[in-house]
Design a protein around this motif. Structure first.
Motif, PDB file in Angstrom:
ATOM      1  N   ALA A 102     -10.845  -1.058  -8.379  1.00  0.00           N
ATOM      2  CA  ALA A 102     -10.432  -1.127  -7.318  1.00  0.00           C
ATOM      3  C   ALA A 102      -9.160  -2.140  -6.879  1.00  0.00           C
ATOM      4  O   ALA A 102      -9.141  -3.440  -7.696  1.00  0.00           O
ATOM      5  CB  ALA A 102     -11.374  -1.375  -6.102  1.00  0.00           C
ATOM      6  N   SER A 103      -8.142  -1.735  -6.158  1.00  0.00           N
ATOM      7  CA  SER A 103      -7.286  -2.814  -6.032  1.00  0.00           C
ATOM      8  C   SER A 103      -7.649  -3.551  -4.829  1.00  0.00           C
ATOM      9  O   SER A 103      -7.457  -2.939  -3.671  1.00  0.00           O
ATOM     10  CB  SER A 103      -5.805  -2.043  -5.660  1.00  0.00           C
ATOM     11  OG  SER A 103      -4.991  -2.998  -5.254  1.00  0.00           O
ATOM     12  N   PHE A 104      -7.819  -4.768  -4.768  1.00  0.00           N
ATOM     13  CA  PHE A 104      -8.264  -5.606  -3.388  1.00  0.00           C
ATOM     14  C   PHE A 104      -6.903  -5.836  -2.560  1.00  0.00           C
ATOM     15  O   PHE A 104      -6.866  -5.620  -1.361  1.00  0.00           O
ATOM     16  CB  PHE A 104      -8.691  -6.623  -3.683  1.00  0.00           C
ATOM     17  CG  PHE A 104      -9.104  -7.552  -2.622  1.00  0.00           C
ATOM     18  CD1 PHE A 104     -10.257  -7.647  -1.977  1.00  0.00           C
ATOM     19  CD2 PHE A 104      -7.787  -8.708  -2.063  1.00  0.00           C
ATOM     20  CE1 PHE A 104     -10.393  -8.402  -0.783  1.00  0.00           C
ATOM     21  CE2 PHE A 104      -8.180  -9.408  -0.932  1.00  0.00           C
ATOM     22  CZ  PHE A 104      -9.482  -9.216  -0.299  1.00  0.00           C
ATOM     23  N   VAL A 105      -5.822  -5.728  -3.462  1.00  0.00           N
ATOM     24  CA  VAL A 105      -4.518  -6.154  -2.825  1.00  0.00           C
ATOM     25  C   VAL A 105      -4.179  -5.019  -1.704  1.00  0.00           C
ATOM     26  O   VAL A 105      -3.568  -5.071  -0.371  1.00  0.00           O
ATOM     27  CB  VAL A 105      -3.143  -6.282  -3.686  1.00  0.00           C
ATOM     28  CG1 VAL A 105      -2.158  -6.439  -3.088  1.00  0.00           C
ATOM     29  CG2 VAL A 105      -3.489  -7.554  -4.379  1.00  0.00           C
ATOM     30  N   VAL A 106      -4.118  -3.578  -2.268  1.00  0.00           N
ATOM     31  CA  VAL A 106      -3.761  -2.424  -1.446  1.00  0.00           C
ATOM     32  C   VAL A 106      -4.623  -2.206  -0.476  1.00  0.00           C
ATOM     33  O   VAL A 106      -4.367  -2.062   0.894  1.00  0.00           O
ATOM     34  CB  VAL A 106      -3.532  -1.056  -2.516  1.00  0.00           C
ATOM     35  CG1 VAL A 106      -3.278  -0.136  -1.605  1.00  0.00           C
ATOM     36  CG2 VAL A 106      -2.787  -1.305  -3.459  1.00  0.00           C
ATOM     37  N   ILE A 107      -6.044  -2.187  -0.739  1.00  0.00           N
ATOM     38  CA  ILE A 107      -6.858  -2.107   0.615  1.00  0.00           C
ATOM     39  C   ILE A 107      -6.696  -3.232   1.650  1.00  0.00           C
ATOM     40  O   ILE A 107      -6.733  -2.807   2.857  1.00  0.00           O
ATOM     41  CB  ILE A 107      -8.364  -2.287  -0.028  1.00  0.00           C
ATOM     42  CG1 ILE A 107      -8.719  -1.066  -0.936  1.00  0.00           C
ATOM     43  CG2 ILE A 107      -9.383  -2.220   1.079  1.00  0.00           C
ATOM     44  CD1 ILE A 107      -9.739  -1.243  -1.662  1.00  0.00           C
ATOM     45  N   ALA A 108      -6.597  -4.336   1.147  1.00  0.00           N
ATOM     46  CA  ALA A 108      -6.210  -5.505   2.058  1.00  0.00           C
ATOM     47  C   ALA A 108      -4.817  -5.301   3.046  1.00  0.00           C
ATOM     48  O   ALA A 108      -4.908  -5.658   4.248  1.00  0.00           O
ATOM     49  CB  ALA A 108      -6.294  -6.881   1.478  1.00  0.00           C
ATOM     50  N   THR A 109      -4.099  -4.783   2.139  1.00  0.00           N
ATOM     51  CA  THR A 109      -2.759  -4.614   3.052  1.00  0.00           C
ATOM     52  C   THR A 109      -2.928  -3.449   4.023  1.00  0.00           C
ATOM     53  O   THR A 109      -2.675  -3.695   5.237  1.00  0.00           O
ATOM     54  CB  THR A 109      -1.721  -3.990   2.011  1.00  0.00           C
ATOM     55  OG1 THR A 109      -1.533  -5.164   1.288  1.00  0.00           O
ATOM     56  CG2 THR A 109      -0.338  -3.749   2.885  1.00  0.00           C
ATOM     57  N   MET A 110      -3.784  -2.504   3.718  1.00  0.00           N
ATOM     58  CA  MET A 110      -3.964  -1.505   4.638  1.00  0.00           C
ATOM     59  C   MET A 110      -4.872  -1.748   5.847  1.00  0.00           C
ATOM     60  O   MET A 110      -4.755  -1.430   7.011  1.00  0.00           O
ATOM     61  CB  MET A 110      -4.301  -0.071   3.927  1.00  0.00           C
ATOM     62  CG  MET A 110      -3.324   0.567   3.086  1.00  0.00           C
ATOM     63  SD  MET A 110      -1.700   0.803   3.948  1.00  0.00           S
ATOM     64  CE  MET A 110      -1.983   1.867   5.150  1.00  0.00           C
TER      65      MET A 110
END
Length: 378
Positions: A288-296
């Motif tokens: 999973a991509s924490f960066v993308v999820i956190a951005t959204m």
């Protein structure tokens, strides 16, 4: 006797883990360090412990996915493993240098997908399942954060606001035989509870980072049998700890300074939502991509606050930013130049960040395909 090629593979894995520690420590404990709840040294120590715990419990499933679940057969020779790890490490390094938060997990999957396509052994069904989760998870993060921003954020601000006072949070009464902890001279129970919550969420994020990222450092080496699963987890955790105690200090400085100008509650909401989604996906074996999820999640929180401002025009607002994406909050009184509801979040900036986060994995896939297809490595 350990071969020279294996030593090179271990060195590259350490390089990857080192960069993971440098980037993830700031994300996990930036709020805690920025608010003065913990020192940089304590943040590095907590990061090391909880990263290992996450890798030891849930991280094994992600290691299995990256090490043997995406490509059939046994393609991970030592040379191939080294090249894949170099793709991951260089992507992380480029992200740290240029300030673009590249997704380690997406880059790792991209490099392995490029390998599978080049040798004709890609498990398309497994890749499609992972990509499906990549599309769904950010949407979940957006809507959960939007609901929090729309309906509960103001209440959370009232209950969780932390005003740090001078002096120690906790002192020890040594008048008796056993030291007894007591609140500091200026500490309120609310301040102590809020501080502990900030630290606990940082530890939770470190756990989720270990669950999702330990595979990025060692999955190819575990997949080819060069090292065991337990050895790989300890290797990744040790390299991450090295990064946490060294280069992460600069990251903590940057994130901590940025966080002094943004609502701490907003950062904690985004951290909790993102870490929870990443932990669940790691338990399912999905990188999973924490960066993308956190951005959204940041965008969702800002959008939720914007709906409040639209519904109640006099809602106080103040500019804030988190994880590279501008949002606005209601944590402080409005000023004459308070932004309109349309300015509470910036879609153009959000689109730029999301695109950049997806470009690096796409490049990794294409370059890996070209390298493994036309260079005699496999």
């Amino acid at each position: 006797m350990i071969s020279g090629v294996l030593l090179v593979g271990i060195a590259v894995a350490i390089f990857v883990g080192f960069n993971i520690g440098g980037s993830n420590t700031g994300v996990a404990f930036g709020p805690a360090v920025g608010s003065g709840a913990v020192s940089k040294l304590a943040a590095a120590g907590l990061m090391s412990v909880f990263f290992l715990l996450g890798g030891w419990t849930l991280g094994r499933r992600v290691v299995d996915t990256l090490g043997s679940g995406l490509v059939t057969g046994d393609p991970f020779t030592m040379q191939v493993s080294i090249v894949v790890l170099l793709f991951i490490g260089l992507a992380l390094f480029a992200g740290n240098v240029f300030g673009v938060p590249a997704s380690t997990s997406m880059t790792a999957v991209g490099a392995i997908v490029g390998l599978g396509l080049a040798i004709g052994q890609l498990r398309v069904d497994a890749v499609l399942e992972i990509v499906g989760w990549w599309l769904v998870a950010p949407v979940i993060g957006f809507w959960v954060s939007a609901v929090v921003g729309r309906y509960w954020y103001d209440r959370l601000v009232e209950r969780m606001a932390i005003n740090r006072t001078e002096g120690a949070l906790v002192t020890f009464d040594t008048s008796g035989g056993i030291p007894k902890p007591e609140l500091g001279p200026n500490t309120t129970p609310r301040e102590l509870g809020g501080t502990l919550l900030v630290v606990a969420i940082g530890c939770y994020m470190a756990f989720s980072a270990g669950a999702s990222n330990v595979a990025n450092a060692v999955a190819p080496l575990v997949g080819n049998g060069a090292i065991t699963m337990n050895q790989g987890i300890f290797l990744a955790a040790g390299a991450t700890a090295l990064g946490a105690f060294t280069i992460a200090r600069r990251t903590l400085d940057t994130v901590g300074n940025d966080l002094t100008d943004l609502p701490l509650v907003a950062a904690l909401v985004v951290a909790t939502v993102s870490a929870s989604i990443v932990t669940v996906l790691s338990a399912l074996g999905v990188p999973a991509s924490f960066v993308v999820i956190a951005t959204m999640s940041v965008v969702g929180l800002g959008w939720g606050r914007a709906t409040v401002a639209d519904a109640v025009p006099d809602t106080p607002r103040v500019p804030a930013s988190s994880m590279g994406v501008p949002v606005e909050s209601a944590d402080a009184p409005a000023t004459d130049d308070s932004p309109s509801a349309a300015e509470l979040y910036q879609p153009a900036t959000t689109a730029r960040v999301v695109v950049l986060q997806n470009v690096v994995p796409a490049i990794a896939t294409v370059v890996a395909y070209v390298v493994f297809r036309y260079v005699p490595i496999v």
